[in-house]
Design an enzyme around this catalytic site. Sequence first.
Site, PDB file in Angstrom:
ATOM      1  N   HIS A   1       0.846  -1.196   0.000  1.00  0.00           N
ATOM      2  CA  HIS A   1       0.000   0.000   0.000  1.00  0.00           C
ATOM      3  C   HIS A   1       0.881   1.244   0.000  1.00  0.00           C
ATOM      4  O   HIS A   1       1.956   1.237   0.584  1.00  0.00           O
ATOM      5  CB  HIS A   1      -0.924   0.018   1.237  1.00  0.00           C
TER       6      HIS A   1
ATOM      7  N   GLU B   1      -7.865  -4.916  -0.636  1.00  0.00           N
ATOM      8  CA  GLU B   1      -8.399  -5.680  -1.766  1.00  0.00           C
ATOM      9  C   GLU B   1      -8.340  -7.183  -1.539  1.00  0.00           C
ATOM     10  O   GLU B   1      -9.100  -7.935  -2.139  1.00  0.00           O
ATOM     11  CB  GLU B   1      -7.641  -5.328  -3.058  1.00  0.00           C
TER      12      GLU B   1
END
Length: 386
Positions: A265, A323
């Site tokens: 991320h 996700e």
Amino acid sequence: MNDTITPGLEGVTVAETRLSDIDGENGELVIGGYPIEELATRATYEETVFLLFHDRLPTAAELDDFRSDLASRRGISASVRDVLRHAAEAEKPAMDALRMGTAAANLDTDEEARPFHPIGDEATPALARRLVAVFPTIIATYWRYRQGSDPVEPREDLGHAANYLYMLTGDRPDEAVVRGLETYLNTVIDHGVNASTFTARTVVSTESDLVSAATAAVGSLKGPLHGGAPGPVLEMLRDVHESGDPAGYVTEKLAAGERLMGFGHRVYRVRDPRAAVLSSATDRLIAESSDVDFFETVREFETVAVEALREHNPDRRLETNVEFYTAALLDGVGVPKQLFTPTFGVSRVAGWMAHALEQLDNNTLIRPVSRYIGETNRSWTPAKDR
Ligand code: ACO
């Protein structure tokens, strides 16, 4: 003028917001003052949207009114349905259909959907609510056409999440499934100035309109480095499950220089707190699912992959992002893989709208500068002499 270039604007603060706060070092996310762990599992989606739009939770009476208001804005005209039918017949991907449907929302003739909304116009917050309300209808209508079925009209007596599932299948969903989807919608509703939210803010900063902002934001969300990852994550997880060898799968992918979808991320240096919320929500669904083996593979894969990524990239901590469990949860809820990213949009459109309204509240045109690195001192040569 500051001539320092920051690729990807990494770490650059571009706005003040009261909507969400991310602590990337400690893995914390706060929405409108509430820790995500507390809000996501308890609130209805409508309550979370109200929180973003009004900076407080609604009273019971306000919540009733807000739910009715959103429910009354779910319908789409025959013209918008036609656009979605054409998109389905041409087998366009679902995110393209959502983008077309969002842009086509201007075709609806009701007063609030008229194309131009100047700042301060009373209709602007109403249009924000309209866009939140209509995303599930756009997606479900496209999907029904894609399946060769007739669209299912929205039902005003169902909540936002339940009605979305109802319009997809024609069946009223179980409470546990609705709660799973609602937890997801609350979890991803807002996340600082991510790429699609920045896009929405940039569009309205020119004093353009909310439909344009939402349409542009859908385009931004589509990419695999942002919202486009969960479909590929599910494919990866199914492959891993079939191979029966999570460790071997990870080694092979990393050796080939490929990225593991659902890991890493830009902001978090620890496990994305949203992954934890969605992981627990997935656990609750597993109890009702026949796919227990698959979920066991998902858990094992996370452990193996994080370990391997640690060895592979010792300088950059790569953990599960939102996700990864989005794929497992939405699969468990029964959302088709092709609709994972559009379903992210169903939630995030409220964040886009809240940011757009916040931007308009105290607007400055977003207009950064670039540094020229091209040729200099060229002089014109006519085409015949080049
Ligand atoms: N698998 C393997 N290696 C990775 C991964 C990954 N998932 N993510 C980052 N790395 C490595 C990169 O190869 C790079 O290594 P290097 O320095 O040796 O070249 C290093 O980590 C840093 O990567 P960047 O691309 O600079 O990190 P950035 O912050 O720009 O990217 C991103 C973040 C896009 C999410 C990235 O981690 C990624 O591509 N992940 C996979 C796709 C994904 O899961 N997308 C969903 C994001 S969540 C969301 O937007 C809602």
